[in-house]
Design a protein around this motif. Structure first.
Motif, PDB file in Angstrom:
ATOM      1  N   LEU A 209       0.851  -1.189   0.000  1.00  0.00           N
ATOM      2  CA  LEU A 209       0.000   0.000   0.000  1.00  0.00           C
ATOM      3  C   LEU A 209       0.884   1.235   0.000  1.00  0.00           C
ATOM      4  O   LEU A 209       1.799   1.350   0.829  1.00  0.00           O
ATOM      5  CB  LEU A 209      -0.880   0.029   1.251  1.00  0.00           C
ATOM      6  CG  LEU A 209      -2.250  -0.636   1.199  1.00  0.00           C
ATOM      7  CD1 LEU A 209      -2.858  -0.672   2.601  1.00  0.00           C
ATOM      8  CD2 LEU A 209      -3.177   0.110   0.246  1.00  0.00           C
ATOM      9  N   HIS A 231      -1.048  -2.030  -4.528  1.00  0.00           N
ATOM     10  CA  HIS A 231      -2.374  -1.407  -4.485  1.00  0.00           C
ATOM     11  C   HIS A 231      -2.337   0.090  -4.767  1.00  0.00           C
ATOM     12  O   HIS A 231      -3.384   0.695  -5.020  1.00  0.00           O
ATOM     13  CB  HIS A 231      -3.003  -1.616  -3.099  1.00  0.00           C
ATOM     14  CG  HIS A 231      -3.366  -3.041  -2.797  1.00  0.00           C
ATOM     15  ND1 HIS A 231      -4.399  -3.689  -3.423  1.00  0.00           N
ATOM     16  CD2 HIS A 231      -2.823  -3.926  -1.922  1.00  0.00           C
ATOM     17  CE1 HIS A 231      -4.498  -4.924  -2.938  1.00  0.00           C
ATOM     18  NE2 HIS A 231      -3.554  -5.093  -2.043  1.00  0.00           N
ATOM     19  N   GLN A 234      -4.548   4.094  -1.202  1.00  0.00           N
ATOM     20  CA  GLN A 234      -5.965   3.875  -0.922  1.00  0.00           C
ATOM     21  C   GLN A 234      -6.374   4.715   0.284  1.00  0.00           C
ATOM     22  O   GLN A 234      -5.535   5.102   1.104  1.00  0.00           O
ATOM     23  CB  GLN A 234      -6.242   2.394  -0.642  1.00  0.00           C
ATOM     24  CG  GLN A 234      -6.080   1.487  -1.842  1.00  0.00           C
ATOM     25  CD  GLN A 234      -6.444   0.043  -1.540  1.00  0.00           C
ATOM     26  OE1 GLN A 234      -6.516  -0.370  -0.391  1.00  0.00           O
ATOM     27  NE2 GLN A 234      -6.679  -0.736  -2.582  1.00  0.00           N
ATOM     28  N   SER A 235      -7.655   4.955   0.404  1.00  0.00           N
ATOM     29  CA  SER A 235      -8.164   5.719   1.543  1.00  0.00           C
ATOM     30  C   SER A 235      -9.534   5.178   1.924  1.00  0.00           C
ATOM     31  O   SER A 235     -10.139   4.385   1.192  1.00  0.00           O
ATOM     32  CB  SER A 235      -8.255   7.213   1.207  1.00  0.00           C
ATOM     33  OG  SER A 235      -9.141   7.422   0.118  1.00  0.00           O
ATOM     34  N   ALA A 238     -11.742   1.324   1.578  1.00  0.00           N
ATOM     35  CA  ALA A 238     -10.879   0.466   0.761  1.00  0.00           C
ATOM     36  C   ALA A 238      -9.546   0.228   1.458  1.00  0.00           C
ATOM     37  O   ALA A 238      -9.022  -0.902   1.464  1.00  0.00           O
ATOM     38  CB  ALA A 238     -10.657   1.104  -0.602  1.00  0.00           C
ATOM     39  N   TYR A 239      -8.989   1.275   2.047  1.00  0.00           N
ATOM     40  CA  TYR A 239      -7.715   1.156   2.775  1.00  0.00           C
ATOM     41  C   TYR A 239      -7.852   0.183   3.941  1.00  0.00           C
ATOM     42  O   TYR A 239      -7.036  -0.733   4.117  1.00  0.00           O
ATOM     43  CB  TYR A 239      -7.283   2.537   3.267  1.00  0.00           C
ATOM     44  CG  TYR A 239      -6.131   2.527   4.244  1.00  0.00           C
ATOM     45  CD1 TYR A 239      -4.825   2.408   3.799  1.00  0.00           C
ATOM     46  CD2 TYR A 239      -6.357   2.656   5.620  1.00  0.00           C
ATOM     47  CE1 TYR A 239      -3.764   2.410   4.691  1.00  0.00           C
ATOM     48  CE2 TYR A 239      -5.307   2.656   6.520  1.00  0.00           C
ATOM     49  CZ  TYR A 239      -4.009   2.534   6.056  1.00  0.00           C
ATOM     50  OH  TYR A 239      -2.964   2.536   6.954  1.00  0.00           O
ATOM     51  N   THR A 242      -8.208  -3.464   2.928  1.00  0.00           N
ATOM     52  CA  THR A 242      -6.936  -4.056   2.516  1.00  0.00           C
ATOM     53  C   THR A 242      -6.102  -4.434   3.731  1.00  0.00           C
ATOM     54  O   THR A 242      -5.563  -5.550   3.809  1.00  0.00           O
ATOM     55  CB  THR A 242      -6.155  -3.078   1.613  1.00  0.00           C
ATOM     56  OG1 THR A 242      -6.916  -2.821   0.429  1.00  0.00           O
ATOM     57  CG2 THR A 242      -4.808  -3.660   1.225  1.00  0.00           C
TER      58      THR A 242
END
Length: 392
Positions: A209, A231, A234-235, A238-239, A242
């Protein structure tokens, strides 16, 4: 209370930036009217209370100071919080604030030496680890206990399913979250680790990430997308989803403070594997199991830890529960109220003993900022020589 937060960055990746954005969102709820002075990023309209200086290293000191004056012309803080030690000797006086707080997010190679001067320009210190608190108190005996406070960086998890009793996934899922750079983060060690695991024919998947200058090199050197997944950034949900899919989060750093990504992962029961950086990062990993900490830069030792994670008798449920228990103190509401209480206390206390900021005689103001770091190093060497002469 009018409060100014200052840092080199705000909207980009990083744990400090995440904390600053949390303050941008929540400071009003704890009675603070906050602004954010950002040295090294361009203006971003989505953050209306952030002032972006975006200075370049070829700017003169005079031009930089004029730009900061302009950004702060309509805001005079009652307390300023410095989340960076960068350029404090040359810029901190511009805040016009009667009280200043230094917020230490992690160790730096020259931090002890920096603090010998900077602690005479501030009235209190927040520090993210006991090691940093001890350092401040050893350097600044003039600070009483009421001026130094350990702070537990906040995490703001979203609601995602977490099963603390689950065994490791098949294959084992490892992760890294942060800037993809060599400086400090040493992400090139990921390549060596994966090659060792591949040579031993071990079953794993590594998920990455984040983004940064080394991403293209890592993607080239680790081309098997069944083994290594990138990836990007992401935020939001979704973050967190993961993160929740990992068994362990791995750090390769030469130095760390208390990484917010590590805290966020541990809140989901993800086990930390951390180098012995003598900070909150490895202290929290040791609280889960001392065997999760390896010597800085020792990829063979890191390889052995990953092999242990693959064993059938690995106590995953016990470790996941310890992760949650260890970081319980990082509750966001507790953090915000303790922060507000400390800022209010410092504002009410008399000013701490002060020393003047360094003089800026001609032609210092016309030198480029890139020349100030060598100048500061020269001053440090001069102080060392002077101190050695006094001791003899």
């Amino acid at each position: 209370m009018r409060c100014l937060h200052t840092n080199i960055a705000f909207s980009s990746l990083g744990g400090v930036q995440a904390i600053l954005r949390a303050h941008h969102e929540h400071d009003a709820s704890i009675g603070l009217d906050s602004r954010f002075l950002v040295y090294l990023e361009p203006a971003d309209a989505q953050w209306p209370r952030a002032r972006f200086v975006n200075f370049a290293w070829d700017w003169s000191l005079r031009r930089t100071r004029q730009a900061i004056r302009s950004q702060l012309a309509d805001f005079t803080p009652e307390v300023s919080v410095y989340h960076t030690t960068l350029a404090m000797p040359f810029l901190a006086d511009l805040d016009r604030s009667p009280r200043r707080i230094l917020y230490l997010h992690g160790p730096l190679p020259v931090l002890r030496e920096q603090l010998t001067s900077r602690l005479y320009w501030v009235d209190g210190v927040l520090a993210v680890s006991d090691e940093l608190v001890d350092l401040v108190q050893s350097v600044a005996p003039h600070f009483g206990r009421d001026r130094v406070q350990r702070v537990f960086a906040p995490i703001f998890p979203v609601s995602v399913p977490v099963d603390l009793q689950r065994p490791a996934r098949q294959p084992l899922v490892l992760g890294y979250s942060g800037r993809l750079q060599i400086h400090d983060k040493r992400v090139e060690r990921l390549t060596e680790l994966c090659r060792r695991l591949d040579a031993a024919r071990l079953e794993y998947r590594f998920e990455v990430l984040g983004d940064g200058p080394e991403r293209a090199n890592l993607e080239r050197d680790l081309p098997d997308r069944q083994r290594v997944i990138f990836h990007g950034v992401q935020s939001g949900e979704a973050y967190w989803r993961t993160l929740a899919g990992w068994d362990a989060i791995v750090f390769f750093s030469d130095r760390e403070g208390t990484p917010v990504a590590q805290l966020e992962a541990m809140s989901l029961g993800v086990v930390p594997v951390v180098p012995a950086v003598n900070s909150g990062a490895d202290a929290y990993a040791r609280a889960v199991d001392p065997g999760l900490v390896y010597p800085v830069g020792d990829v063979p030792a890191l390889d052995q830890i990953i092999r242990r994670l693959l064993q059938r008798d690995t106590p995953w449920a016990q470790w996941r529960q310890r992760c949650r228990e260890t970081i319980a103190v990082h509750d966001a509401n507790q953090y915000l109220h303790r922060f507000a209480e400390f800022v209010t206390r410092i504002q009410a206390l008399p000013s701490a003993p002060r020393r003047p900021f360094p003089a800026q005689p001609f032609p210092l103001g016309f030198l480029p900022l890139s020349a100030l770091a060598p100048l500061a190093e020269w001053r440090r060497k001069l102080r060392r020589i002077t101190s050695a002469g006094r001791s003899t």
